[in-house]
Design an enzyme around this catalytic site. Sequence first.
Site, PDB file in Angstrom:
ATOM      1  N   HIS A  53       0.844  -1.205   0.000  1.00  0.00           N
ATOM      2  CA  HIS A  53       0.000   0.000   0.000  1.00  0.00           C
ATOM      3  C   HIS A  53       0.873   1.247   0.000  1.00  0.00           C
ATOM      4  O   HIS A  53       2.094   1.144   0.076  1.00  0.00           O
ATOM      5  CB  HIS A  53      -0.994  -0.018   1.167  1.00  0.00           C
ATOM      6  CG  HIS A  53      -0.394   0.043   2.533  1.00  0.00           C
ATOM      7  ND1 HIS A  53       0.420  -0.935   3.055  1.00  0.00           N
ATOM      8  CD2 HIS A  53      -0.486   0.983   3.516  1.00  0.00           C
ATOM      9  CE1 HIS A  53       0.788  -0.624   4.285  1.00  0.00           C
ATOM     10  NE2 HIS A  53       0.264   0.555   4.594  1.00  0.00           N
ATOM     11  N   HIS A  55       1.384   3.909   2.000  1.00  0.00           N
ATOM     12  CA  HIS A  55       1.898   4.658   3.155  1.00  0.00           C
ATOM     13  C   HIS A  55       3.424   4.811   3.100  1.00  0.00           C
ATOM     14  O   HIS A  55       4.133   3.894   2.678  1.00  0.00           O
ATOM     15  CB  HIS A  55       1.483   3.990   4.467  1.00  0.00           C
ATOM     16  CG  HIS A  55       0.060   4.262   4.833  1.00  0.00           C
ATOM     17  ND1 HIS A  55      -0.663   3.469   5.685  1.00  0.00           N
ATOM     18  CD2 HIS A  55      -0.778   5.275   4.454  1.00  0.00           C
ATOM     19  CE1 HIS A  55      -1.886   3.971   5.821  1.00  0.00           C
ATOM     20  NE2 HIS A  55      -1.980   5.056   5.083  1.00  0.00           N
ATOM     21  N   ASP A  57       5.749   4.646   5.226  1.00  0.00           N
ATOM     22  CA  ASP A  57       6.607   3.654   5.879  1.00  0.00           C
ATOM     23  C   ASP A  57       6.637   2.329   5.119  1.00  0.00           C
ATOM     24  O   ASP A  57       7.203   1.341   5.596  1.00  0.00           O
ATOM     25  CB  ASP A  57       6.190   3.441   7.347  1.00  0.00           C
ATOM     26  CG  ASP A  57       4.773   2.934   7.496  1.00  0.00           C
ATOM     27  OD1 ASP A  57       3.901   3.350   6.720  1.00  0.00           O
ATOM     28  OD2 ASP A  57       4.528   2.105   8.395  1.00  0.00           O
ATOM     29  N   HIS A  58       6.027   2.292   3.925  1.00  0.00           N
ATOM     30  CA  HIS A  58       6.073   1.086   3.091  1.00  0.00           C
ATOM     31  C   HIS A  58       6.655   1.357   1.701  1.00  0.00           C
ATOM     32  O   HIS A  58       7.051   0.435   1.012  1.00  0.00           O
ATOM     33  CB  HIS A  58       4.676   0.462   2.977  1.00  0.00           C
ATOM     34  CG  HIS A  58       4.157   0.005   4.301  1.00  0.00           C
ATOM     35  ND1 HIS A  58       4.125  -1.321   4.684  1.00  0.00           N
ATOM     36  CD2 HIS A  58       3.694   0.701   5.358  1.00  0.00           C
ATOM     37  CE1 HIS A  58       3.663  -1.404   5.920  1.00  0.00           C
ATOM     38  NE2 HIS A  58       3.390  -0.191   6.355  1.00  0.00           N
ATOM     39  N   HIS A 111      -7.468  -0.818   5.526  1.00  0.00           N
ATOM     40  CA  HIS A 111      -6.404   0.049   6.055  1.00  0.00           C
ATOM     41  C   HIS A 111      -6.234   1.237   5.099  1.00  0.00           C
ATOM     42  O   HIS A 111      -6.215   2.389   5.515  1.00  0.00           O
ATOM     43  CB  HIS A 111      -5.126  -0.765   6.177  1.00  0.00           C
ATOM     44  CG  HIS A 111      -3.942  -0.008   6.700  1.00  0.00           C
ATOM     45  ND1 HIS A 111      -3.849   0.417   8.004  1.00  0.00           N
ATOM     46  CD2 HIS A 111      -2.790   0.396   6.098  1.00  0.00           C
ATOM     47  CE1 HIS A 111      -2.686   1.058   8.168  1.00  0.00           C
ATOM     48  NE2 HIS A 111      -2.038   1.060   7.028  1.00  0.00           N
ATOM     49  N   ASP A 130      -0.190  -4.027   6.158  1.00  0.00           N
ATOM     50  CA  ASP A 130      -0.821  -3.532   7.386  1.00  0.00           C
ATOM     51  C   ASP A 130      -2.275  -3.986   7.491  1.00  0.00           C
ATOM     52  O   ASP A 130      -3.125  -3.269   8.035  1.00  0.00           O
ATOM     53  CB  ASP A 130      -0.756  -1.992   7.439  1.00  0.00           C
ATOM     54  CG  ASP A 130       0.646  -1.489   7.725  1.00  0.00           C
ATOM     55  OD1 ASP A 130       1.549  -2.318   7.929  1.00  0.00           O
ATOM     56  OD2 ASP A 130       0.832  -0.261   7.726  1.00  0.00           O
ATOM     57  N   HIS A 168       4.674  -4.858  10.317  1.00  0.00           N
ATOM     58  CA  HIS A 168       5.199  -4.239  11.547  1.00  0.00           C
ATOM     59  C   HIS A 168       5.427  -5.256  12.655  1.00  0.00           C
ATOM     60  O   HIS A 168       4.742  -6.283  12.714  1.00  0.00           O
ATOM     61  CB  HIS A 168       4.208  -3.201  12.098  1.00  0.00           C
ATOM     62  CG  HIS A 168       4.094  -1.966  11.260  1.00  0.00           C
ATOM     63  ND1 HIS A 168       4.829  -0.839  11.480  1.00  0.00           N
ATOM     64  CD2 HIS A 168       3.301  -1.696  10.192  1.00  0.00           C
ATOM     65  CE1 HIS A 168       4.509   0.095  10.593  1.00  0.00           C
ATOM     66  NE2 HIS A 168       3.579  -0.409   9.785  1.00  0.00           N
TER      67      HIS A 168
HETATM   68 FE    FE Z   1       2.691   0.684   8.134  1.00  0.00          FE
HETATM   69 ZN    ZN Z   2       0.104   1.533   6.558  1.00  0.00          ZN
END
Ligand code: FE
Ligand code: ZN
Length: 252
Positions: A53, A55, A57-58, A111, A130, A168
């Site tokens: 996805h 985001h 942090d990905h 998400h 996530d 995570h």
């Molecule tokens: Fe994440």
């Molecule tokens: Zn995420």
Amino acid sequence: MIIEIVPCLSDNYSYVIYEKKTNTVSIVDPAEFEACDKVINKYKKLDFILNTHHHADHVGANLELKKKYSSKVLGYVSDKNRIPGIDILLKENQKQKIGNLEFEVIFIPGHTKGHIAFFFSKEKVAFTGDTLFALGCGRIFEGTHEEMFISLNKIKKLPSDTKIYCGHEYTKSNLNFCLTYDPNNTFLKVREIDIFKKLNSNQPTIPSTLGQEIKTNIFLRCNDPEIRYALGLKDSSELEVFSKLRDLKDSF
Ligand code: FE
Ligand code: ZN
């Protein structure tokens, strides 16, 4: 298929996938360049970047890795404007090859609107981003509770010995939540011992198997009579139980 777990940022996991026969190197959800490149550098190449996805942090290292290795970026079609450097647009249920490996795209919104999982059916490996965590599920940011519930049920239908690689290291907090609302689950207590063993020796609690999750992850157990009773939702639908649990976890 060799999978290397790459801890990134404070609690993210990126995953490097090596396939020997065709010497193909891929990465799932590269969060930060330095940590990922340290692993990729051994192979001197990176063919594919897979994003579950959009985001930050990905996808954080997408562009730097693509620039260094001329990799191809793969992501869900509806997120083509949100995934940096995207080249290959994936669709629901599509089969896609990376070297000699083949994965299926499982569309699991909730998400985010364009969240997907990568399921390697031959190797029985799923990267769930996530959406499904070890003992937990992702926060609902862009979708509805119902979408997330349906998405988790899609994952639940995969073979029970599928290895689950999530985005995570949230396992400790998820464990505490499960123990609070499912305290008599003996499978959970056995898993607790294993989790602490890993965390105490600085090892990831990843991967788990889907079978383990079904027995211990409260978000996959919304039909369990004891959990329903504890929540005062004995006669509610599974979706109502799921929604209640997700809301409780948001403020846990
Ligand atoms: Fe994440
Ligand atoms: Zn995420």
